[in-house]
Design an enzyme around this catalytic site. Structure first.
Site, PDB file in Angstrom:
ATOM      1  N   ASP A  30       0.792  -1.351   0.017  1.00  0.00           N
ATOM      2  CA  ASP A  30      -0.031   0.069  -0.061  1.00  0.00           C
ATOM      3  C   ASP A  30       0.663   1.098  -0.026  1.00  0.00           C
ATOM      4  O   ASP A  30       1.818   1.267   0.984  1.00  0.00           O
ATOM      5  CB  ASP A  30      -0.826   0.177   1.201  1.00  0.00           C
ATOM      6  CG  ASP A  30      -2.103   0.908   1.105  1.00  0.00           C
ATOM      7  OD1 ASP A  30      -1.930   2.020   0.278  1.00  0.00           O
ATOM      8  OD2 ASP A  30      -2.886   0.851   2.004  1.00  0.00           O
ATOM      9  N   ARG A  31       0.583   2.166  -0.980  1.00  0.00           N
ATOM     10  CA  ARG A  31       1.375   3.387  -0.740  1.00  0.00           C
ATOM     11  C   ARG A  31       1.085   4.365   0.456  1.00  0.00           C
ATOM     12  O   ARG A  31       1.582   5.072   0.813  1.00  0.00           O
ATOM     13  CB  ARG A  31       0.886   4.219  -2.138  1.00  0.00           C
ATOM     14  CG  ARG A  31       1.512   5.813  -2.194  1.00  0.00           C
ATOM     15  CD  ARG A  31       0.906   6.495  -3.367  1.00  0.00           C
ATOM     16  NE  ARG A  31       1.429   7.789  -3.605  1.00  0.00           N
ATOM     17  CZ  ARG A  31       1.187   8.639  -4.500  1.00  0.00           C
ATOM     18  NH1 ARG A  31       0.310   8.278  -5.443  1.00  0.00           N
ATOM     19  NH2 ARG A  31       1.534   9.815  -4.602  1.00  0.00           N
TER      20      ARG A  31
END
Length: 364
Positions: free
Chosen positions: A78-79
Site C-alpha cells: 500500500d502506498r
C-alpha cells in the site's frame, strides 16, 4: 455490479477512522526464509511511506545503475501506509550504494534501506509467505462491548476471505472497464498490458467475492461439504474432503482447515465438490456470460480460501478520554489476503487517506 458483500458476524456497530496518519497502517513482509548471504542477487529490505512499490523499484534501479527489469519484488504494498518489504537487485558481484535513495523522493514521501543481503536465487512474485499488520484506528465511537466481542469472534472464527476494494479500483472503475474488456473476448494472442491484467483480475476476483458472499449467507463459507477441496490455514497444502472424520470436523471448527473456492478458469469445476460447484453457478447465474467469457483468456487454475483466520492476533483499546478512544490491533495474514477483510467485520471504519489508491495489492 454488486460490491456490497455480506458480513459473517453482521455489520459492525462501532465506528472509527483508518489511516488518519500514514504510520497508523503498518505492514511488514515476511519472506519465510533467510537470504543465504551469497550469490549474484542483492536483497534489499526497505521501509517506505507515501510511495508505491513499482515506482520505488524503478528508483532503486536508477540509483544502483541497472536496468529497471533487473529489480524484482514479491508483493505490492500500500502506498498510503508505512510498509517494509524486500526488493531484489540483480547486480552480479557488485554491492550497490543505495545511501542516496531518499534523494529520489520528496516530502511526505519517505524511503530508507534497513538491510542489504546477498542471495543465490532471484526474488519472484509471491515468494513471501505472509504479511504482519499493526493498525491503529482512531476516534472509536459506539458500543465498545460489541467491538470487543467482534475481536474475539474474528480471532477464533475468522472472516470471509474477500478480495479487498483495492482490487476493484477507485469507484469500481476496474470492474466497469474489466466487464467491457472481458465481454469483448480475447482479441489477439498478444501479451496483455498491465492495465488489462488489472481489469481481468478484477472481474475474476468479483466472481469469487460474489460466490463467497452467497455462501456466507447460507453458512457454507466456514464448513466442509463432501467432495470439497480443503486447505490448511497456515500452509498451502490442500486435500479432497471425503469420508469426513470427527478429527477433520474439529479442525474446521478450530479454524485450522477451511474450504477453498476455485477461481474461474477452464475446468474450474474440478476444483471443488458438486454441492459447492452448484452454489457457485447459482451465484453467477445473472452474470454467466461474464464468467464464460473469462474462460477465453487461458487463465491458470487457481483457488482461494473461503475463510481467513488471522494469525497471532492481539489488540488493545486505549480509552484516554470519552472523546478519544483508539484501537491498536496486530495480526498476520497469508500472502494475497487483505487486512480490510478483517477490519470490515470488526468496525465500520472511514478510510482517511487523502488519496485513494487503486493499485493491485498482492499476489502479495
Amino acid at each position: 455490479m454488486n460490491t456490497e458483500w455480506r458480513y459473517a458476524w453482521s455489520k459492525p456497530i462501532a465506528t472509527g477512522d483508518l489511516k488518519a496518519h500514514v504510520q497508523d497502517f503498518y505492514v511488514e513482509e515476511q519472506l519465510g526464509f533467510e537470504p543465504d548471504g551469497k550469490g549474484e542477487f542483492c536483497f534489499v529490505f526497505v521501509e517506505k511511506e507515501g510511495v508505491n512499490t513499482d515506482f520505488l523499484a524503478k528508483r532503486l534501479a536508477q540509483v544502483a545503475g541497472i536496468a529497471a527489469n533487473k529489480v524484482t519484488y514479491s508483493g505490492v504494498k500500500d502506498r498510503h501506509a508505512c510498509t517494509r518489504q524486500w526488493f531484489c537487485l540483480h547486480v552480479l558481484n557488485e554491492e550497490p550504494d543505495l545511501s542516496s535513495i531518499q534523494e529520489a523522493f520528496r516530502e511526505p514521501e519517505n524511503v530508507r534501506v534497513i538491510a542489504q543481503l546477498r542471495h543465490s536465487k532471484k526474488l519472484r512474485t509471491g515468494a513471501h509467505t505472509s504479511n504482519r499488520f499493526v493498525i491503529r484506528l482512531r476516534g472509536i465511537a459506539g458500543d465498545l462491548n460489541d467491538l470487543e466481542s467482534r475481536l474475539h469472534l474474528i480471532k477464533e472464527g475468522g472472516v470471509p476471505n474477500y478480495y479487498g476494494p483495492q482490487r476493484f479500483g477507485i469507484s469500481g472503475n476496474n470492474l466497469v472497464n474489466g466487464k467491457s474488456f472481458v465481454l469483448k473476448g480475447r482479441q489477439s494472442r498478444r501479451k496483455l498490458s498491465k492495465t488489462e491484467s488489472f481489469w481481468l483480475s478484477a472481474i475474476r476476483s468479483w466472481c469469487f467475492n460474489q460466490a463467497l458472499s452467497d455462501q456466507v449467507e447460507n453458512g457454507m463459507w466456514s464448513r466442509l461439504c463432501d467432495g470439497d477441496i480443503a486447505q490448511f490455514q497456515r500452509k498451502d497444502e490442500q486435500f479432497r474432503a471425503k469420508d469426513l472424520s470427527a478429527l477433520i470436523y474439529l479442525s474446521v471448527m478450530r479454524g485450522e482447515i477451511s474450504p477453498v473456492l476455485p477461481l474461474i478458469s477452464e475446468g474450474w469445476e474440478a476444483g471443488t465438490g458438486p454441492q459447492r460447484e452448484k452454489a457457485i453457478k447459482d451465484s453467477l447465474a445473472d452474470n454467466w456470460d461474464l464468467a464464460e467469457a473469462l474462460l477465453g483468456f487461458d487463465l491458470s487454475r487457481d483457488s482461494r480460501l473461503a475463510r481467513l483466520v488471522p494469525m497471532n492476533m492481539a489488540w488493545e483499546l486505549l480509552k484516554e478520554t470519552e472523546e478519544n478512544t483508539q484501537l491498536i490491533v496486530e495480526f498476520s495474514l497469508p500472502k494475497g489476503c487483505f487486512a480490510t477483510s478483517i477490519l470490515r467485520e470488526m468496525i465500520d471504519f472511514t478510510d482517511k487517506s487523502i488519496e485513494k489508491h487503486h493499485e493491485n495489492i498482492d499476489r502479495e
